[in-house]
Scaffold this motif. Structure first.
Motif, PDB file in Angstrom:
ATOM      1  N   ALA A  42       0.826  -1.205   0.000  1.00  0.00           N
ATOM      2  CA  ALA A  42       0.000   0.000   0.000  1.00  0.00           C
ATOM      3  C   ALA A  42       0.861   1.256   0.000  1.00  0.00           C
ATOM      4  O   ALA A  42       0.582   2.212  -0.738  1.00  0.00           O
ATOM      5  N   ALA A  43       1.890   1.275   0.817  1.00  0.00           N
ATOM      6  CA  ALA A  43       2.742   2.471   0.890  1.00  0.00           C
ATOM      7  C   ALA A  43       3.444   2.732  -0.438  1.00  0.00           C
ATOM      8  O   ALA A  43       3.501   3.881  -0.912  1.00  0.00           O
ATOM      9  N   TYR A  44       3.977   1.688  -1.066  1.00  0.00           N
ATOM     10  CA  TYR A  44       4.691   1.888  -2.327  1.00  0.00           C
ATOM     11  C   TYR A  44       3.756   2.389  -3.421  1.00  0.00           C
ATOM     12  O   TYR A  44       4.059   3.374  -4.118  1.00  0.00           O
ATOM     13  N   HIS A  45       2.617   1.747  -3.591  1.00  0.00           N
ATOM     14  CA  HIS A  45       1.732   2.135  -4.686  1.00  0.00           C
ATOM     15  C   HIS A  45       1.075   3.482  -4.441  1.00  0.00           C
ATOM     16  O   HIS A  45       0.780   4.217  -5.396  1.00  0.00           O
ATOM     17  N   PHE A  46       0.851   3.846  -3.183  1.00  0.00           N
ATOM     18  CA  PHE A  46       0.328   5.181  -2.916  1.00  0.00           C
ATOM     19  C   PHE A  46       1.367   6.246  -3.261  1.00  0.00           C
ATOM     20  O   PHE A  46       1.029   7.302  -3.813  1.00  0.00           O
ATOM     21  N   SER A  47       2.635   5.975  -2.965  1.00  0.00           N
ATOM     22  CA  SER A  47       3.687   6.939  -3.319  1.00  0.00           C
ATOM     23  C   SER A  47       3.831   7.067  -4.828  1.00  0.00           C
ATOM     24  O   SER A  47       4.026   8.174  -5.346  1.00  0.00           O
ATOM     25  N   VAL A  48       3.716   5.949  -5.560  1.00  0.00           N
ATOM     26  CA  VAL A  48       3.792   6.019  -7.022  1.00  0.00           C
ATOM     27  C   VAL A  48       2.608   6.803  -7.581  1.00  0.00           C
ATOM     28  O   VAL A  48       2.761   7.612  -8.510  1.00  0.00           O
ATOM     29  N   TRP A  49       1.424   6.579  -7.009  1.00  0.00           N
ATOM     30  CA  TRP A  49       0.239   7.307  -7.474  1.00  0.00           C
ATOM     31  C   TRP A  49       0.398   8.809  -7.256  1.00  0.00           C
ATOM     32  O   TRP A  49       0.083   9.618  -8.151  1.00  0.00           O
ATOM     33  N   ARG A  50       0.902   9.221  -6.096  1.00  0.00           N
ATOM     34  CA  ARG A  50       1.094  10.640  -5.835  1.00  0.00           C
ATOM     35  C   ARG A  50       2.163  11.222  -6.758  1.00  0.00           C
ATOM     36  O   ARG A  50       2.023  12.343  -7.263  1.00  0.00           O
ATOM     37  N   ARG A  51       3.235  10.479  -7.006  1.00  0.00           N
ATOM     38  CA  ARG A  51       4.287  10.972  -7.894  1.00  0.00           C
ATOM     39  C   ARG A  51       3.769  11.124  -9.310  1.00  0.00           C
ATOM     40  O   ARG A  51       4.079  12.115  -9.990  1.00  0.00           O
ATOM     41  N   ASP A  52       2.970  10.177  -9.765  1.00  0.00           N
ATOM     42  CA  ASP A  52       2.406  10.277 -11.110  1.00  0.00           C
ATOM     43  C   ASP A  52       1.513  11.503 -11.245  1.00  0.00           C
ATOM     44  O   ASP A  52       1.563  12.220 -12.241  1.00  0.00           O
ATOM     45  N   ARG A  53       0.671  11.738 -10.243  1.00  0.00           N
ATOM     46  CA  ARG A  53      -0.206  12.901 -10.300  1.00  0.00           C
ATOM     47  C   ARG A  53       0.595  14.189 -10.360  1.00  0.00           C
ATOM     48  O   ARG A  53       0.244  15.119 -11.106  1.00  0.00           O
ATOM     49  N   ALA A  54       1.678  14.267  -9.583  1.00  0.00           N
ATOM     50  CA  ALA A  54       2.489  15.474  -9.590  1.00  0.00           C
ATOM     51  C   ALA A  54       3.167  15.690 -10.937  1.00  0.00           C
ATOM     52  O   ALA A  54       3.218  16.816 -11.455  1.00  0.00           O
ATOM     53  N   GLU A  55       3.670  14.620 -11.537  1.00  0.00           N
ATOM     54  CA  GLU A  55       4.368  14.771 -12.806  1.00  0.00           C
ATOM     55  C   GLU A  55       3.392  14.997 -13.955  1.00  0.00           C
ATOM     56  O   GLU A  55       3.733  15.651 -14.934  1.00  0.00           O
TER      57      GLU A  55
END
Length: 569
Positions: free
Chosen positions: A449-462
């Motif tokens: 959960a922690a890894y995929h949530f961080s990837v989701w937030r990074r994708d939204r920012a980029e």
């Protein structure tokens, strides 16, 4: 003089739709009854050669078969002739009821015919004679052949659900062949391991080859059905949503599951043979034969359909990648959870008959199988292209994985809390032993959960950093891509061009103009007028998004349609 009020347009009548549903439902039932009765009668005729009476032990069954054949059969013929005459109307051929009838009857006939025939053929290996199955296969083969002829060779075939019958039948053949192949390989490998571990005498008097040959019959029959419908029947050329589900959701997903599960089981047995000899060798190698069979058959299905996916659209390729990544992630996360469980078990007094080493080796096997595949598929160390982050599938995948992990975390916490309070209230000293399994699951799902949530937030920012900029209308056609305003090439994620032959200049122009990949679909027309480059620029002015459809008519007219993912409630 008072003007007459306007006449309201007539509402479309639902009577034809209801009539088609009722007609084809009755026809379906009548055909099934006729085929059932005819199959029983043919089976009784076959039994005459075995010195059995035609009526058997009673006349009730024979009367039912005669009723189905001699009454339902003519009724089915009359109703079918009535429907066939109406199918001269294009509206009738375009009806969903007609398509569902043909596809449904073809699929049912194929399943009954194949299973009955293969049962009869396999029984001959053990010198059995199954006249009823042979008769059923013969009659239903005729039913399938007739409907397949209507579906493929006549001018009154349905226009709806193209390729559906081939996809459903091919999937059935694939599953049948895979099951038979695994059963045959299991019998062979199991006998070979028995000979190696216990000697040749252990297999004397055991007709292991009989079961292997029978399974081989099913494997060959399923392979023939799959090859005919998938390669010759048009299944491989279908580009419908069902085709994507079959390729990705059945073949790639099923093949990956079989391959990873079988490989992980074999690895687990090998580790136990090296590290954990708490059980005898015959007990340890017992799951090896089905695991090897599953890994071999699954890898064949997986590798072949991965090649099929490469020739499909980007959305299908992305879906295949995400499905494979998800399966590998499940194995890797399960391995982490089991390893944590085994490590905690070393701190407690083990239950009778349990060994933490066995649990630990199981977790290591799952992790070694899933983690490398997940890393190679997901590529966490590689930054994907900006347009790739705009794909809806990737965002949905991240949200789904995070959501499932969050729900699992919540349930695991509740389980841990219950066992904690129950142990305290009962005065039981074995708290760690009761919560070590959910603790392992908690650690694994927490990491996921922690890894995929961080990837989701990074994708939204980029994605926000590279927000699309619409192509300006004032840009002339002869201006090179380097001279266009910054960010204009990122206005469109993908262009789908529909045009007649000779579209290479238009494809190159669209790619230079937008910087996006261009997927070209050729029209059935034989001639096409090339559009004016300036007209293409003007048509794309102000248009942006993940995917844009560009249609060039036979006269060179350009139509641009922006596409968004469908929102299904």
């Amino acid at each position: 003089m008072t003007a007459a009020p306007p006449i309201a347009p007539a509402r479309a009548s639902v009577a034809p739709i209801v009539r088609r549903i009722v007609t084809y439902t009755i026809l379906f039932v009548l055909v099934v009854l006729t085929a059932t009765g005819a199959a029983d009668l043919v089976g009784r005729v076959f039994d005459l050669f075995g010195d059995e009476a035609l009526a058997g032990s009673g006349t009730g069954g024979l009367a039912v078969s005669l009723t189905f054949t001699l009454i339902a059969g003519p009724l089915a013929g009359v109703l079918g002739w009535f429907c066939w005459r109406r199918l001269a109307d294009p509206t009738e051929r375009d009806s969903l009821a007609w398509a569902l009838y043909v596809v449904g009857m073809s699929t049912v006939a194929l399943v009954v015919w194949t299973t009955a025939s293969l049962t009869a053929i396999a029984s001959t290996i053990t010198a059995e004679t199954l006249a009823a199955e042979a008769a059923t296969g013969l009659v239903w083969a005729g039913v399938w052949a007739g409907h397949w002829f209507v579906l493929r060779r006549t001018d009154r075939r349905p226009t709806r659900l193209p390729g559906t019958a081939a996809l459903l039948g091919g999937t059935f053949g694939l599953l049948l062949g895979a099951g038979g192949g695994m059963a045959a390989l299991t019998a062979v490998v199991d006998e070979a391991l028995t000979v190696v571990t216990e000697g040749a005498a252990a297999s004397l008097g055991s007709p292991w080859w009989s079961g292997a040959l029978q399974a081989l019959v099913w494997a060959a029959g399923g392979a023939v059905v799959w090859a005919w419908l998938w390669l010759r029947g048009g299944g491989i050329t279908a580009r419908t949503g069902l085709a994507a589900v079959v390729v990705v959701g059945v073949a790639v997903l099923g093949g990956a599951l079989l391959t990873l599960g079988g490989t992980g089981t074999v690895l687990f047995v090998l580790l136990r043979l090296v590290v954990d000899r708490s059980d005898g060798v015959p007990v340890l190698i017992e799951p090896v034969a089905p695991a090897i069979a599953a890994a071999l058959v699954g890898s064949l299905i997986w590798v072949y359909h991965r090649g099929v996916v490469r020739a499909r659209s980007r959305a299908v390729r992305q879906a295949s990648t995400l499905v494979t990544s998800g399966i590998a992630l499940i194995f890797a996360a399960s391995g982490i959870g089991v390893i944590v469980n085994a490590l905690l078990a070393t701190l407690t007094t083990p239950l009778a008959g349990s060994d933490p080493r066995t649990v630990l080796l199981a977790g290591i096997s799952a992790l070694l199988v899933g983690a490398p595949l997940w890393w190679a598929t997901w590529k966490p160390g590689t930054t994907p292209a900006p347009d790739r982050r705009g794909w809806a599938d990737r965002s949905v995948y991240l949200v789904v994985v995070f959501g499932i992990s969050a729900v699992t975390l919540l349930i695991t916490l509740l389980v841990i809390g219950f066992r904690l309070f129950d142990t305290i209230l009962a005065g039981d000293p074995g708290l760690l032993d009761r919560i070590r399994a959910p603790l392992g699951l908690l650690v694994a799902t927490g990491l996921v959960a922690a890894y995929h949530f961080s990837v989701w937030r990074r994708d939204r920012a980029e994605i926000a950093a590279v927000a699309p900029v619409a192509v300006p209308a004032a840009v002339p056609a002869d201006v090179p891509a380097a001279a266009r305003p910054a960010g204009a090439a990122r206005a469109i994620g993908e262009v789908v061009l529909v045009m007649g032959p000779g579209a290479a200049p238009v494809v190159d122009h669209l790619h230079q103009l937008t910087g996006a990949p261009v997927e070209y679909w050729q029209r059935s027309s034989t001639t096409t007028v090339l559009p004016d480059p300036g007209q293409v620029v003007r048509a794309l002015a102000g248009v942006g998004g993940d995917r844009v459809l560009v249609i060039v008519g036979e006269d060179g007219a350009v139509t641009v349609i922006g596409l968004v993912p469908a929102q299904v409630a």
